[in-house]
Design a protein around this motif. Sequence first.
Motif, PDB file in Angstrom:
ATOM      1  N   PHE A   1       0.783  -1.165   0.088  1.00 35.79           N
ATOM      2  CA  PHE A   1      -0.004   0.150  -0.009  1.00 35.79           C
ATOM      3  C   PHE A   1       0.874   1.236  -0.155  1.00 35.79           C
ATOM      4  N   TYR A   2       1.897   1.269   0.811  1.00 37.04           N
ATOM      5  CA  TYR A   2       2.649   2.380   0.884  1.00 37.04           C
ATOM      6  C   TYR A   2       3.462   2.440  -0.293  1.00 37.04           C
ATOM      7  N   SER A   3       3.894   1.608  -0.902  1.00 33.01           N
ATOM      8  CA  SER A   3       4.603   1.513  -2.051  1.00 33.01           C
ATOM      9  C   SER A   3       3.996   2.079  -3.064  1.00 33.01           C
ATOM     10  N   ALA A   4       2.563   1.885  -3.343  1.00 34.30           N
ATOM     11  CA  ALA A   4       1.634   2.586  -4.078  1.00 34.30           C
ATOM     12  C   ALA A   4       1.420   4.096  -3.873  1.00 34.30           C
ATOM     13  N   CYS A   5       1.312   4.147  -2.447  1.00 37.44           N
ATOM     14  CA  CYS A   5       1.254   5.896  -2.235  1.00 37.44           C
ATOM     15  C   CYS A   5       2.680   6.470  -2.517  1.00 37.44           C
ATOM     16  N   LEU A   6       3.540   5.809  -2.359  1.00 38.07           N
ATOM     17  CA  LEU A   6       5.154   6.715  -3.019  1.00 38.07           C
ATOM     18  C   LEU A   6       4.920   6.922  -4.535  1.00 38.07           C
ATOM     19  N   ASP A   7       4.358   5.723  -5.183  1.00 42.62           N
ATOM     20  CA  ASP A   7       4.242   5.990  -6.731  1.00 42.62           C
ATOM     21  C   ASP A   7       3.321   7.186  -7.080  1.00 42.62           C
ATOM     22  N   LEU A   8       2.195   7.347  -6.299  1.00 43.08           N
ATOM     23  CA  LEU A   8       1.370   8.575  -6.533  1.00 43.08           C
ATOM     24  C   LEU A   8       2.108   9.787  -6.234  1.00 43.08           C
ATOM     25  N   LEU A   9       2.934   9.754  -4.992  1.00 46.99           N
ATOM     26  CA  LEU A   9       3.466  10.932  -4.694  1.00 46.99           C
ATOM     27  C   LEU A   9       4.457  11.349  -5.800  1.00 46.99           C
ATOM     28  N   LEU A  10       5.331  10.275  -6.524  1.00 44.37           N
ATOM     29  CA  LEU A  10       6.048  10.816  -7.269  1.00 44.37           C
ATOM     30  C   LEU A  10       5.600  11.079  -8.636  1.00 44.37           C
TER      31      LEU A  10
END
Length: 1595
Positions: free
Chosen positions: A1385-1394
């Motif tokens: 989940f947090y890996s996907a959140c980092l993708d969105l942030l980037l």
Amino acid sequence: MATGERVAALRPLWPVEARLAALLPDLLVFRKPRGSEPELATAQGVLLGVHVTGFTALMDRFSLTCKSENDMDKLAHIFSYYISDIVEHVLCFGGDILNITGNVLLALWTVKQNQLSDIITLVAKCSLEIQEKFGIYHTREGQDLKLKIGLSAGRISQVIVGDEQRQYLLVIGRDVDDVQIAQRLAQANEIVLSWNCWKLCEQYMFEVEIMREDEAVKLRDMRIIDPFDFDEHFDKCLDYLPHYRTSADTLRTALELDPDSALEQTLRKHITKNLLKKIDEGQPMEYISEFRTVTMVLVSLEFNKTAWMLHLCHLIQEAALYISTVIEKGGGQLSQIFMFEKGCMFFCVFGLPGDKKPDECAHALESSFSIFSFCWENLAETKLVSVSITNGPVFCGVIGAVARHEYTVIGPKVSLVARMITAYPGLVSCDEVTYLRSMLPAYNFKKLPEKMMKNISNPGKMYEYLGHRRCIMFGKRHLARDRNKNHPLLDREKELEAFQMAQQECLRQKKGQAVLYEGGKGYGKSQLLAEINFMAQKEGHRVLPLKLKEADFKQCFYAIQTLMAIFFDIDTCPAYYRQECLHKQLRGIVEEPLHCLFNDLFFVKFPLSFKVSHMDDLTRQKKVKACFFQVLQEAVRETPLIFLIDEAQYMDAASWEFLETLLSTVPIVMVMTLTPIFTLCGCAQHFLQSSQAVLVPILKLATTSLLRMACWELGVVSIPQELQMCFGNPLYCEVLCQDLLSKDMLLFHDLQKEEEKSKWETLSANAMKSTMYGILPAGCEEDQELYICTVKDNVNLDTVLLPPLLKEIAVNQLDQLSLEEQLLVKCAAVIGHSIHIDLLQHLLPAWNKNKLLQVLRALVDMHVLRWFNRSQELPAESILVPSSIKIIEQTKEEKKKKPDADSPLSLQEELSLPQTELLAFGVPLLREAAWELWPKAQQIALHLECACFLQDLACRCGSCQGGDFVPFHRFAVCSAKSRSGTSRFCSYKDTGSVLTQVITDRLQLPTPQDSFQFQTKPFRSQETFASERCRTEEEFLDQVNRKLAQSTPDKDMLTRKPCHCEEILQFVLSPLTRHCLVIGETTCAFYYLLEAAAASLDLSENYMAFFYLRKASSLLGQPSAFSFLKNHKVKICQFEEATFCCLQSEVCFKMGQITLAKKLARQALRLLKRSFPWTWFGVFFQTFLEKYWRSCSLSQSPNNPSENSKKKLAVLQQQVRCLSLLWQLYNLDTTASSRRFACLATLMQKNSAEEFADEAQVVSTYVALSQFSQNMGDRDKWLQCEQMAIQKSSLCWFSREGLLATARLMQALAYTKLCLGHLDFSIKLGFQAHEICRHLKKPALENLVLSVLFRSAFLKKKFDLCVCVLESQWALISQSHDILGLACFYSACLDLLLYGKGLLCRSFGECLHFIQHCEHSCILNSQSNVMLGIHSSLAMWFAQDSQWNLVEYHISKARQLVKRTNASLFGSHGFVRFLECHVLMLQKMPEGVFMHTPPETRSQTLKYCKEFFSRCVTCPVYHQWVSELKTSIMRYGQRESMSSTNIARPFDTCLTTIWIEGEFLEENNFFGRNLGMQRFDRVSDVKENKDEEIQECVC
């Protein structure tokens, strides 16, 4: 009488007259009515006294162990069975049991004088047989019980004392004293006759020893002289006994009398009121006994020897009436009156069932002193009065045989109270427990010297109670609690705001303000006052704190006296300085002549002035109050003044009146606490009605706040789930935590240290860490050591006793209920936390459904119980009735009569039922306290009933076609155990001298005869299976679309029968394991623990699976280091041991314990006779066998649907599960050796699945093989296995397991389309798979589907959809506390942030916080693919901000991980992030910024690109992306020519060529709604003309 048998279920209850007669002697039952005054009735008779020696010493041994109720249970059990046999023997000889007092039994044979000699012979024979059969009883504790018997004969006087409400029978006279003397003269195993008895008997028939000094005779034996025949003599004696039994069915004629209302009313007067109420309610006698803490009062009256007997009876009558009145007023009962040589004793008990009150010890002391004073002052001829009081746990219940028993109390404190009478004569003495629990002022007691007491090794400190005396000193400043700086006040902002508002109003209006906090005991009132005290002093206010006690209510003006003493600072100063200090305080404010007004109030000696001497008392009181007002008025002008009064309900009326006047005249703030159960005086109620007083209720704290408090108390940051019960209030939480610490039940572990374990027994901490997602508490320093706690493996929380304080509180609440409500609550407590109405009905068979519902509704209205999940939407079908139960019942009855197929088996009757049939306890700890009240034997009997009821429900729900959670579990178990060999749930057996003789039926493990529908259907052969028409992918997807398009509920497989397996686990399996463990049936407990663990894993509850397996492991005992020495405490079959290892392996896998998981999986396979090789040669040889020899054997396997084949299916299913685990475990390692092992495991899994011949299993296996091949980069095998899965899925829509296999296949197809770059198609398939998973309630699979769906939407630049998908994913993860899921989940959140163009689901700080505190987790350490993406994303984030030290840290982590990744989607995604990070570093990073590791050069980065293409062959969706990255690296050549402005975001420049413009969701908004989306705005995509999607690319 034993207390473990069930009467109500086996036969109707006795008539009320018979139940009353069983509690009373024949002397009362057949007595002729007389007048109300005490009258002497005399008769000739023989008395038998039996004294059980060693019983007090045995109780002392138990008391030294300090295990309270557990020891009381053993003690009562031993004495009950021992004395019951003696009672029955006496009844067989025609004796009448007068009473059972303590460890003494007194029996009487009433005859005429000329018949005495014959009856003495009969009684002597009875005594000899008793000594022969029961003379010595060996206990396991090493203390033998022995008998001393005394006989006397002659004139016996009987008298009844009491009033019309309660009466007591006494037998008095010289011969009664003689039997007590003879009993005392006898040694263990001896019989002594009194001298008068010896003179009256046939002396030639006895062998005796004359004891001339004592005027007694020791009986040795009887002389049987021909032609004397004892049988003839016995028959002769029966003619003298008119009430001897006339039938063999009962031992007493009194139990067979015809109904007689007059007799019933007479007998009722001799029974205690609480027991009488239970008899009237129809409660079975074995339901009456309890273990509880009571306060006992023993009053001893010694009379002058010159007192006449009739006058003596009148004295006893007067004393009994007064004692009974005083004791009942205090909440107790006069239980027994019995005579001894010198006088009479009155035994009183406070706290019997239904009588419990909060201040029990204080009431007992005050009542005792009142009795003591009355007897001394009003009873003539009284030589000595002694009173002793003790408090402690006892057995309150029925002792004796079926035909004759008594309600009594047994326990060490009963013996102690009797010893204290002789040790401290002429005093009111009490033990230390009573002294402490009374909460009375210390000056009312005097410590007594310690004295030795017979058979009591440690009596403890003793105190004399001096009575309630007026305090010779005012109180001192005090609060119940001090503020704890380390434990802040939780969730009391509203309460503190009320105090702050009162302060502001006081300053604004210049009027006094009062805030009264009202809340139950333990709600945190005192802690709130401590916080207010701290806040007020911090602001510079003057605070006067005071805590009141119950005794203060009786002292007029005590509260104000103490408050003003605190105000004048004379409460702490020495006595000699008090007057001078007070004079300084009053000078200038109060006139000098008025100082003497305070002499009596503050214990000073100011000279009496002329002015004061002429005042009357009323004028002086008014003047004192006026002076106080004047002094306080002056004080508040300088400093704001605050009164803090804790426990204000104990304030006297005069103080309330003064404060009300003060409130209206002086601007002062008063803060008080009240307990709502107390009735306030009139002045207090008038005070509350004042407009300046505010009543603020204190409510229970939220569960989350109590969990935080528990963590603070234990010094940890998290506690395990099994401890996360709702404690109800802060006091409960605090006391329970302290109890856990004091009993050493917890283990503490460093949170930061986590390593892979090699043993299952050491995994508790790792299991708990795997469920934590809120790790670091607020305000915690980074370098602070953090700990978590776990429960020790040998601790069973279900049987841990409550701390005494909390049990007292809960029992007080229980006793406020009616008797019917108490019984229901006690039965509900046995059932567990979740209570089903029909199971309650099963435990209360004498109640009809209407009565049950009526009592339930009353308890719900009082919030004692609450309907379970009433706010939630209830299922259409009964949760606890899976459809398979109907099949079970039909199977059992089909030989007798085939039931109507249209009449479904239901637990509901045609009655007006509430919305749900499940209830839970609404009052904290009431269940635990009520459960502890049951005697152990009765607990076992009731738990057995619950286990019998739940056993048929312990299966999968109806929508899953029933069956075991461990497939074909019952078939495999029964192959090793025959039905006759199964052990019983309950193996205890009665001795025949108990209320009911019940040998419980055997409760078996489930058998093949109880099999379910899906297990009994014929399985298709291999040929039939292979001949199914192969279908294409399009045909399969068309069928999925048609099924999903069905709208009618009766045709929709997804909505027609929702799965209730989660409810089955929670409400059936979990309680069933507890019931089995309590009754000691470890074999069945192990069986259902495996079922519960398997169900938990199916529901993605890994921690609960570990919890059940840990319990199962504790049943097996510690494993041996050598397999041939293995000796389990529980005898289990090899299949169950293999299943246990398999489940352990799966749990370890999900906890990141990879090495242990492999070891356990291999061990399981070995037990299943399918060994897995250890060496490469073994792999080669096994592969050859699996490919050729096993394939041939599979093609020749017969189709045998017999029971033996089902046993084989159970083994095959576990083999498939183990092999699936093994390839997943080896797949985590990318070495060549691990790859060979993984390939072999997949091949073996495929062969076992095809041998299993179940469509759903085969489809799931091919889906798994497809996933494995994609991970390994084998493109051909990947697509081939996927196509095979589609072809084999012909009948998957006809069962729930088939639906699950279809959902897995749909997820695999969505995954495939994503890897191949068909993004629109992948999104569509993802939505369809999600729809199926949502109805199947498979959170793990649903989470995987959402991960694929997110990745497809992300590559499609549908960022709004990405956010919605992540929110749905969060809802799943937050429920299951899955760390791996959180990492994704947090890996996907980092993708969105980037790359999300401003959209975000979680902040970067939250993402970073999670990674920092979970990166050392064994779970994440084993998932290289996920962690590579996370560390690469973090490195990119920090590189954009030029935080090169952090970039270095994360990129070095990524370099270590990139070598361990495979071609899976997450692995390819992480690799791409890793390459992007390198490109960004080549663009922006200055030279020399890395301190420890050199940065990658351009050539090394190009090598990584080449490695990507060679490894990630099966993930072409990223190939063009990586090609663009490679081209950009080569285009710019050397690092110096690269500009950071040209490639700020490689994503924007490289992926534009593979993003396809379009809006899928506008065409498929049906799927969007299922994720909670209403609409999506168009996202600004980078537009590029593209005619078709990218072609599959293989490098």
